[in-house]
Enzyme design. Structure first.
Site, short mmCIF file in Angstrom:
data_model
loop_
_atom_site.label_atom_id
_atom_site.label_comp_id
_atom_site.label_asym_id
_atom_site.label_seq_id
_atom_site.Cartn_x
_atom_site.Cartn_y
_atom_site.Cartn_z
N GLU A 175 0.77 33.41 137.16
CA GLU A 175 1.79 33.00 138.18
C GLU A 175 1.70 33.41 139.61
O GLU A 175 1.72 34.42 140.17
CB GLU A 175 3.13 33.82 137.77
N LYS A 217 1.65 29.32 135.57
CA LYS A 217 2.96 29.42 135.87
C LYS A 217 3.34 29.20 137.52
O LYS A 217 3.13 30.24 138.12
CB LYS A 217 3.72 30.74 135.56
P1 13P Z 1 12.42 32.42 138.30
O1 13P Z 1 12.81 31.08 137.11
O2 13P Z 1 14.03 33.03 138.63
O3 13P Z 1 11.87 32.21 139.45
O4 13P Z 1 11.92 33.70 137.67
C1 13P Z 1 10.57 32.99 136.98
C2 13P Z 1 9.82 34.68 137.06
O5 13P Z 1 9.30 35.00 136.07
C3 13P Z 1 9.46 35.17 138.35
O6 13P Z 1 8.38 36.11 138.02
#
Ligand code: 13P
Length: 338
Positions: A175, A217
């Site tokens: 991510e 992600k």
């Molecule tokens: P949000 O969808 O609230 O951005 O959170 C996703 C997430 O896992 C952040 O690490």
């Protein structure tokens, strides 16, 4: 490797997506504080029980990302959350970074920590039943940021984390989040996101991460929150997909977006537009891994009150179902009525 690939594919199968319920205690407490919910261990446990016991959640949710406190907790009746999640047909995952910290020599920028001792922590989580993991890097956008140093340090850490995950038979959810905060344009977000993703995939290659056994992600490509020009849903969908096509190898089985503070409706509409316009032409699945865009309405209904649990679960299921529809390109604003 076969098992890793099967898990990665299962996480994006059947038009389902991930539910991020891995807010760290400080983040969870901050969201509770805004609604006047006590910021202690029992309300956090009760809230997570509400989520994992939502009826039929497994119809739309493939995997749930847990936090260290949560993976060790149980339902009131003593059932461990990992078992409750698994029994619901949902794959348990775990957040393993230890947070984004101020980066030395880089004012306004952060680097995510958590590599020290990670091999041992992954082994423990795997024993507890986790089958995938998550690590979040944050990239802020401003006049002279992000810097090369920040992008490279975060990409390197993501790749080292991902390699350790695969060694432990856990699918890494990688991510790199380009933040929405700021006045920057959609074009600037596109440029930064492309640069970040190219750097991340270069590092993943260098660290010998098998792309077939991971999930990306990323953020959607959107204008900054305070940018005067806010593009349409379709323009965001086009910019996001074109950016990903340039930077994400076809071997990656799935891309599961974070919501980043968008409203639930907007996140669903944008994901829907991407799938409606491009799905048949894309090498990877375009899915979701939302926290706020799935949970926020439910949290606001619950407010820490037992009497509100059922209504909150209905709201949670509704958002999950809207996002499954968005994966099919079948989401419609009319779904929000009633
Ligand atoms: P949000 O969808 O609230 O951005 O959170 C996703 C997430 O896992 C952040 O690490």
């Amino acid at each position: 490797m076969r098992e890793l690939i099967a898990t990665a594919r299962a996480l994006v199968a059947c038009d389902k997506g991930l539910l991020a319920m891995d807010e760290s205690n400080p983040t969870c407490n901050k969201r509770f504080a805004k609604l006047g919910i006590p910021q202690t261990v029992e309300p956090r446990r009760a809230y997570r029980e509400l989520i994992v016991t939502t009826p039929a959640l497994g119809e739309c949710i493939s995997g749930a990302i847990l936090y260290d406190e949560t993976i060790r907790q149980q339902k009131k009746d003593g059932t461990p959350f990992v078992k409750a999640v698994t029994d619901a047909g949902i794959i348990p995952g775990i957040k393993v970074d230890t947070g984004a910290k101020d980066m030395a020599g880089h004012p306004g920028e952060k680097v995510t920590e958590g590599l020290d001792g990670l091999r041992e922590r992954l082994a423990e989580y795997s024993k507890m039943g986790a089958r995938f993991a998550k690590w979040r890097a944050v990239i802020a956008v401003g006049d002279s940021i992000p810097s090369r140093g920040c992008i490279e340090a975060n990409a390197h850490a993501l790749a080292r984390y991902a390699a350790l995950c695969q060694e432990a038979d856990l699918v890494p959810v990688v991510e790199p989040e380009v933040l929405m905060d700021g006045e920057h344009t959609l074009e600037r977000c596109r440029e930064v996101t492309e640069q970040v993703l190219r750097t991340v995939f270069s590092q993943l290659y260098t660290q010998r991460v098998a792309l077939e056994g991971m999930i990306l992600k990323p953020n959607m490509v959107v204008p900054g929150l305070t940018c005067p020009e806010q593009e349409t849903v379709e323009e965001v969908a086009d910019a996001t997909v074109w950016c990903l096509l340039r930077a994400v190898p076809a071997a990656v089985p799935g891309i599961a977006f974070l919501s980043g503070g968008q409203s639930g409706e907007l996140a669903s509409a944008r994901l829907n537009a991407m799938n409606a316009r491009f799905k048949s032409r894309l090498p990877w699945a375009l899915a979701f891994s939302f926290a706020r865009a799935i949970q926020q309405p439910a949290l606001e209904i619950w407010r820490g009150e037992e009497a509100n649990v059922q209504a909150a679960q209905k709201a949670l299921y509704h958002r999950a179902r809207c996002n499954q529809a968005a994966r099919r390109g079948q989401y419609d604003a009319a779904m929000e009525k009633g």
